[in-house]
Design a protein around this motif. Structure first.
Motif, PDB file in Angstrom:
ATOM      1  N   ASP A 109       0.830  -1.213   0.000  1.00 45.89           N
ATOM      2  CA  ASP A 109       0.000   0.000   0.000  1.00 45.89           C
ATOM      3  C   ASP A 109       0.862   1.260   0.000  1.00 45.89           C
ATOM      4  O   ASP A 109       0.576   2.214  -0.725  1.00 45.89           O
ATOM      5  N   SER A 110       1.918   1.259   0.799  1.00 45.73           N
ATOM      6  CA  SER A 110       2.807   2.418   0.875  1.00 45.73           C
ATOM      7  C   SER A 110       3.484   2.686  -0.467  1.00 45.73           C
ATOM      8  O   SER A 110       3.534   3.826  -0.939  1.00 45.73           O
ATOM      9  N   ARG A 111       4.022   1.637  -1.081  1.00 45.95           N
ATOM     10  CA  ARG A 111       4.723   1.797  -2.358  1.00 45.95           C
ATOM     11  C   ARG A 111       3.756   2.243  -3.456  1.00 45.95           C
ATOM     12  O   ARG A 111       4.090   3.116  -4.261  1.00 45.95           O
ATOM     13  N   GLN A 112       2.576   1.647  -3.492  1.00 44.27           N
ATOM     14  CA  GLN A 112       1.642   2.007  -4.561  1.00 44.27           C
ATOM     15  C   GLN A 112       1.127   3.431  -4.387  1.00 44.27           C
ATOM     16  O   GLN A 112       1.018   4.171  -5.363  1.00 44.27           O
ATOM     17  N   GLU A 113       0.877   3.836  -3.160  1.00 50.81           N
ATOM     18  CA  GLU A 113       0.419   5.203  -2.917  1.00 50.81           C
ATOM     19  C   GLU A 113       1.501   6.206  -3.300  1.00 50.81           C
ATOM     20  O   GLU A 113       1.229   7.210  -3.954  1.00 50.81           O
ATOM     21  N   ARG A 114       2.747   5.916  -2.933  1.00 47.21           N
ATOM     22  CA  ARG A 114       3.855   6.814  -3.272  1.00 47.21           C
ATOM     23  C   ARG A 114       4.081   6.856  -4.782  1.00 47.21           C
ATOM     24  O   ARG A 114       4.347   7.918  -5.354  1.00 47.21           O
ATOM     25  N   LEU A 115       3.976   5.705  -5.431  1.00 41.36           N
ATOM     26  CA  LEU A 115       4.168   5.631  -6.876  1.00 41.36           C
ATOM     27  C   LEU A 115       3.121   6.476  -7.596  1.00 41.36           C
ATOM     28  O   LEU A 115       3.449   7.257  -8.497  1.00 41.36           O
ATOM     29  N   ARG A 116       1.885   6.348  -7.190  1.00 42.87           N
ATOM     30  CA  ARG A 116       0.811   7.087  -7.858  1.00 42.87           C
ATOM     31  C   ARG A 116       0.807   8.566  -7.484  1.00 42.87           C
ATOM     32  O   ARG A 116       0.455   9.411  -8.301  1.00 42.87           O
ATOM     33  N   ARG A 117       1.224   8.878  -6.247  1.00 49.46           N
ATOM     34  CA  ARG A 117       1.248  10.273  -5.802  1.00 49.46           C
ATOM     35  C   ARG A 117       2.298  11.078  -6.561  1.00 49.46           C
ATOM     36  O   ARG A 117       2.076  12.237  -6.910  1.00 49.46           O
ATOM     37  N   ASN A 118       3.436  10.477  -6.830  1.00 52.57           N
ATOM     38  CA  ASN A 118       4.532  11.213  -7.461  1.00 52.57           C
ATOM     39  C   ASN A 118       4.523  11.139  -8.987  1.00 52.57           C
ATOM     40  O   ASN A 118       5.290  11.846  -9.633  1.00 52.57           O
ATOM     41  N   ARG A 119       3.678  10.306  -9.548  1.00 55.52           N
ATOM     42  CA  ARG A 119       3.652  10.134 -10.994  1.00 55.52           C
ATOM     43  C   ARG A 119       3.238  11.406 -11.721  1.00 55.52           C
ATOM     44  O   ARG A 119       3.772  11.706 -12.784  1.00 55.52           O
ATOM     45  N   TRP A 120       2.317  12.155 -11.157  1.00 58.62           N
ATOM     46  CA  TRP A 120       1.760  13.311 -11.864  1.00 58.62           C
ATOM     47  C   TRP A 120       2.790  14.410 -12.092  1.00 58.62           C
ATOM     48  O   TRP A 120       2.687  15.169 -13.054  1.00 58.62           O
ATOM     49  N   TRP A 121       3.777  14.551 -11.217  1.00 56.94           N
ATOM     50  CA  TRP A 121       4.768  15.602 -11.409  1.00 56.94           C
ATOM     51  C   TRP A 121       6.107  15.078 -11.917  1.00 56.94           C
ATOM     52  O   TRP A 121       6.826  15.791 -12.608  1.00 56.94           O
ATOM     53  N   ALA A 122       6.459  13.837 -11.595  1.00 62.98           N
ATOM     54  CA  ALA A 122       7.782  13.331 -11.958  1.00 62.98           C
ATOM     55  C   ALA A 122       7.927  13.145 -13.473  1.00 62.98           C
ATOM     56  O   ALA A 122       8.955  13.517 -14.052  1.00 62.98           O
ATOM     57  N   PHE A 123       6.921  12.578 -14.104  1.00 68.12           N
ATOM     58  CA  PHE A 123       7.014  12.354 -15.546  1.00 68.12           C
ATOM     59  C   PHE A 123       7.098  13.652 -16.347  1.00 68.12           C
ATOM     60  O   PHE A 123       7.959  13.783 -17.214  1.00 68.12           O
ATOM     61  N   PRO A 124       6.250  14.646 -16.076  1.00 62.82           N
ATOM     62  CA  PRO A 124       6.395  15.901 -16.823  1.00 62.82           C
ATOM     63  C   PRO A 124       7.733  16.607 -16.579  1.00 62.82           C
ATOM     64  O   PRO A 124       8.314  17.169 -17.512  1.00 62.82           O
ATOM     65  N   VAL A 125       8.251  16.564 -15.349  1.00 60.18           N
ATOM     66  CA  VAL A 125       9.528  17.220 -15.067  1.00 60.18           C
ATOM     67  C   VAL A 125      10.658  16.515 -15.819  1.00 60.18           C
ATOM     68  O   VAL A 125      11.515  17.171 -16.442  1.00 60.18           O
ATOM     69  N   LEU A 126      10.671  15.182 -15.785  1.00 60.51           N
ATOM     70  CA  LEU A 126      11.709  14.446 -16.518  1.00 60.51           C
ATOM     71  C   LEU A 126      11.586  14.660 -18.021  1.00 60.51           C
ATOM     72  O   LEU A 126      12.596  14.809 -18.716  1.00 60.51           O
ATOM     73  N   ALA A 127      10.357  14.675 -18.539  1.00 62.20           N
ATOM     74  CA  ALA A 127      10.166  14.935 -19.965  1.00 62.20           C
ATOM     75  C   ALA A 127      10.655  16.331 -20.332  1.00 62.20           C
ATOM     76  O   ALA A 127      11.313  16.519 -21.363  1.00 62.20           O
ATOM     77  N   LEU A 128      10.374  17.299 -19.487  1.00 65.08           N
ATOM     78  CA  LEU A 128      10.846  18.660 -19.740  1.00 65.08           C
ATOM     79  C   LEU A 128      12.370  18.721 -19.740  1.00 65.08           C
ATOM     80  O   LEU A 128      12.970  19.361 -20.611  1.00 65.08           O
ATOM     81  N   ILE A 129      12.992  18.045 -18.802  1.00 60.14           N
ATOM     82  CA  ILE A 129      14.458  18.044 -18.738  1.00 60.14           C
ATOM     83  C   ILE A 129      15.047  17.419 -19.995  1.00 60.14           C
ATOM     84  O   ILE A 129      15.912  17.997 -20.658  1.00 60.14           O
ATOM     85  N   PHE A 130      14.594  16.215 -20.338  1.00 62.98           N
ATOM     86  CA  PHE A 130      15.188  15.513 -21.475  1.00 62.98           C
ATOM     87  C   PHE A 130      14.839  16.144 -22.817  1.00 62.98           C
ATOM     88  O   PHE A 130      15.723  16.390 -23.635  1.00 62.98           O
ATOM     89  N   PHE A 131      13.562  16.399 -23.052  1.00 69.54           N
ATOM     90  CA  PHE A 131      13.178  16.970 -24.340  1.00 69.54           C
ATOM     91  C   PHE A 131      13.587  18.439 -24.432  1.00 69.54           C
ATOM     92  O   PHE A 131      13.912  18.934 -25.515  1.00 69.54           O
ATOM     93  N   GLY A 132      13.602  19.140 -23.297  1.00 69.91           N
ATOM     94  CA  GLY A 132      14.067  20.527 -23.290  1.00 69.91           C
ATOM     95  C   GLY A 132      15.548  20.623 -23.617  1.00 69.91           C
ATOM     96  O   GLY A 132      15.974  21.517 -24.356  1.00 69.91           O
ATOM     97  N   THR A 133      16.344  19.693 -23.072  1.00 71.25           N
ATOM     98  CA  THR A 133      17.770  19.673 -23.391  1.00 71.25           C
ATOM     99  C   THR A 133      17.978  19.407 -24.871  1.00 71.25           C
ATOM    100  O   THR A 133      18.822  20.032 -25.520  1.00 71.25           O
ATOM    101  N   SER A 134      17.201  18.510 -25.411  1.00 75.53           N
ATOM    102  CA  SER A 134      17.284  18.222 -26.838  1.00 75.53           C
ATOM    103  C   SER A 134      16.926  19.463 -27.657  1.00 75.53           C
ATOM    104  O   SER A 134      17.612  19.793 -28.633  1.00 75.53           O
TER     105      SER A 134
END
Length: 178
Positions: A107-132
């Motif tokens: 429960d702890s891992r799944q809650e943390r995984l879903r809680r952080n998904r909404w911001w982590a993916f866009p930030v990483l995409a911005l970093i990688f695609f922005g650098t490109s």
């Protein structure tokens, strides 16, 4: 795998889960990366620079294990084995106390995984695609193309791994309930 000397179904801690092994691995990788970047003649500074990083990694892993173990009611050395059991799709523990601890960890891992998904993916995409995009804007088509390829591969892998881990957590939750 049952442990005869403990009398329960807890898996034995693996060498790679021990803090000294994590520290040595971090030290070797840190020294290796610094030697690749600065040349073999810079080995003293590579060692001196990698020691604090390895110590910080060991401290961070230990802190995470103690915090997770306290939250689920398990021992800190049992957390890596429980995580491995979840990831490999192993059977649910037979001991009711271990089942409860495993359910709390899931429960702890799944809650943390879903809680952080909404911001982590866009930030990483911005970093990688922005650098490109910055490489392309500066006129370096080769570096921009390489970074774009890296961004696509990394974001694809990260999405696949995230969905796989979420699915494994849901499967373990189902096994624990049945």
């Amino acid at each position: 795998m049952a442990s005869a000397d403990r009398g329960d179904d807890r898996p034995r801690p693996r060498r790679r889960d021990r803090l000294w092994a994590i520290g040595v691995t971090a030290l070797v990788v840190g020294v290796g990366v610094r030697l690749l970047m600065n040349g073999a003649s810079a080995w003293p500074s590579a060692v001196v620079g990698a020691v604090p990083a390895a110590a910080w990694i060991v401290w961070w892993v230990r802190r995470r294990r103690v915090r997770d173990a306290g939250a689920v009611g398990a021992e800190p050395q049992d957390v890596p084995g429980m995580e491995r059991q979840i990831l490999k799709g192993g059977p649910a523990p037979r001991d009711p106390e271990r089942r409860r601890a495993m359910a709390a960890l899931v429960d702890s891992r799944q809650e943390r995984l879903r809680r952080n998904r909404w911001w982590a993916f866009p930030v990483l995409a911005l970093i990688f695609f922005g650098t490109s995009a910055l490489w392309f804007a500066s006129g370096s088509v080769g570096a921009g193309s390489a970074m774009l390829g890296l961004a696509v591969v990394f974001m694809g892998w990260l999405t696949w791994y995230n969905l796989r881990f979420d699915r494994r957590l849901s499967q373990m939750r189902g096994r624990l309930r049945s």
